[in-house]
Design a protein around this motif. Structure first.
Motif, PDB file in Angstrom:
ATOM      1  N   GLU A  24       0.835  -1.203   0.000  1.00  0.00           N
ATOM      2  CA  GLU A  24       0.000   0.000   0.000  1.00  0.00           C
ATOM      3  C   GLU A  24       0.871   1.256   0.000  1.00  0.00           C
ATOM      4  O   GLU A  24       0.600   2.219  -0.710  1.00  0.00           O
ATOM      5  CB  GLU A  24      -0.911   0.000   1.224  1.00  0.00           C
ATOM      6  CG  GLU A  24      -1.842   1.211   1.280  1.00  0.00           C
ATOM      7  CD  GLU A  24      -2.759   1.169   2.495  1.00  0.00           C
ATOM      8  OE1 GLU A  24      -3.557   2.123   2.646  1.00  0.00           O
ATOM      9  OE2 GLU A  24      -2.664   0.211   3.284  1.00  0.00           O
ATOM     10  N   SER A  27       2.291   2.091  -3.397  1.00  0.00           N
ATOM     11  CA  SER A  27       1.322   2.243  -4.475  1.00  0.00           C
ATOM     12  C   SER A  27       1.338   3.668  -5.021  1.00  0.00           C
ATOM     13  O   SER A  27       1.881   4.604  -4.413  1.00  0.00           O
ATOM     14  CB  SER A  27      -0.086   1.909  -3.978  1.00  0.00           C
ATOM     15  OG  SER A  27      -0.522   2.880  -3.039  1.00  0.00           O
ATOM     16  N   GLU A  28       0.723   3.847  -6.172  1.00  0.00           N
ATOM     17  CA  GLU A  28       0.674   5.165  -6.812  1.00  0.00           C
ATOM     18  C   GLU A  28      -0.084   6.164  -5.952  1.00  0.00           C
ATOM     19  O   GLU A  28       0.227   7.358  -5.945  1.00  0.00           O
ATOM     20  CB  GLU A  28       0.007   5.024  -8.189  1.00  0.00           C
ATOM     21  CG  GLU A  28       0.006   6.308  -8.999  1.00  0.00           C
ATOM     22  CD  GLU A  28      -0.584   6.102 -10.388  1.00  0.00           C
ATOM     23  OE1 GLU A  28      -0.928   7.102 -11.037  1.00  0.00           O
ATOM     24  OE2 GLU A  28      -0.709   4.938 -10.813  1.00  0.00           O
ATOM     25  N   ASP A  29      -1.081   5.691  -5.211  1.00  0.00           N
ATOM     26  CA  ASP A  29      -1.876   6.584  -4.366  1.00  0.00           C
ATOM     27  C   ASP A  29      -1.042   7.231  -3.263  1.00  0.00           C
ATOM     28  O   ASP A  29      -1.416   8.281  -2.732  1.00  0.00           O
ATOM     29  CB  ASP A  29      -3.036   5.811  -3.724  1.00  0.00           C
ATOM     30  CG  ASP A  29      -4.054   5.349  -4.748  1.00  0.00           C
ATOM     31  OD1 ASP A  29      -4.081   5.946  -5.846  1.00  0.00           O
ATOM     32  OD2 ASP A  29      -4.804   4.395  -4.459  1.00  0.00           O
TER      33      ASP A  29
END
Length: 220
Positions: A24, A27-29
């Motif tokens: 997580e 991740s890109e977020d």
């Protein structure tokens, strides 16, 4: 930012939980969060048998995170902090070896005082790590207290070196005011620091050199 894994504390944490957390985090977020980070402090309980059993895969996940952030070229710090009921727990040495060989700083939170190189230990080192880091979102003035104190000390030292008046350079007994023993201690510290620095690379080595310079200046 303070975070932990897994989210439910009724579950014993494992490297699989850390791996899921890292997925997580990477991740890109989370890209904006990663750009904002100036350092990571990873805490683990070296008294826990499961933690020690999974030490290698745990360190492997941390390596993956470190490389994503830029590895040795990253301007931030990455420290692993070991907590236990006793500073003499042999597991501290095991974790320290695993951390150091990968370029991570290890801090035994139960230690106190200084080591043979006059480096701070335990909680004091953790505080020093925060205090001495060049935080990207904090602008400091050249006229802050620490900088002013360094300038004053440097001016005083230069004046003593440049002054050729024997009365100023000597004590009443004809002995030079410069404390030879203290000077020798500084030279020895620099020798030991150089040996230690040879095992470091990149940003870690530069940060250590800066720390030694400030320690020596304050010591003088």
């Amino acid at each position: 930012m303070v975070d932990e894994y897994p989210e439910k504390r009724t579950i014993t944490p494992s490297w699989e939980h850390l791996n899921a957390w890292s997925d997580e985090f990477m991740s890109e977020d989370m890209e904006e969060l990663r750009r904002a980070l100036d350092g990571i402090v990873f805490c683990l309980n070296v008294d826990d048998k499961a933690t020690m059993k999974d030490l290698e895969p745990t360190i492997g996940v941390l390596e993956k995170i470190y490389e994503l952030l830029g590895g040795a070229e990253w301007a931030g710090f990455f420290a692993i902090v070991g907590v236990s009921r006793s500073e003499d727990n042999e597991n501290h040495a095991i974790v320290e070896d695993a951390a150091t060989i990968r370029g991570f700083e290890y801090i035994n939170l139960e230690e106190e005082g200084q080591n043979e190189f006059r480096d701070k230990l335990g909680k004091d080192r953790l505080v020093e790590l925060f205090d001495t880091h060049d935080w990207s979102d904090i602008e400091t003035s050249e006229d802050d207290g620490f900088a002013a104190r360094k300038r004053k000390m440097a001016e005083s030292m230069c004046q003593r070196l440049l002054d050729d008046d024997e009365k100023d350079m000597s004590s009443e007994n004809g002995v030079n005011d410069v404390n030879v023993e203290e000077f020798e201690n500084v030279i020895e510290k620099l020798k030991q620091a150089r040996i230690k620095a040879e095992s470091m690379e990149g940003a870690e080595r530069n940060e250590y050199a800066q720390q030694v310079m400030e320690d020596v200046l304050l010591y003088l």
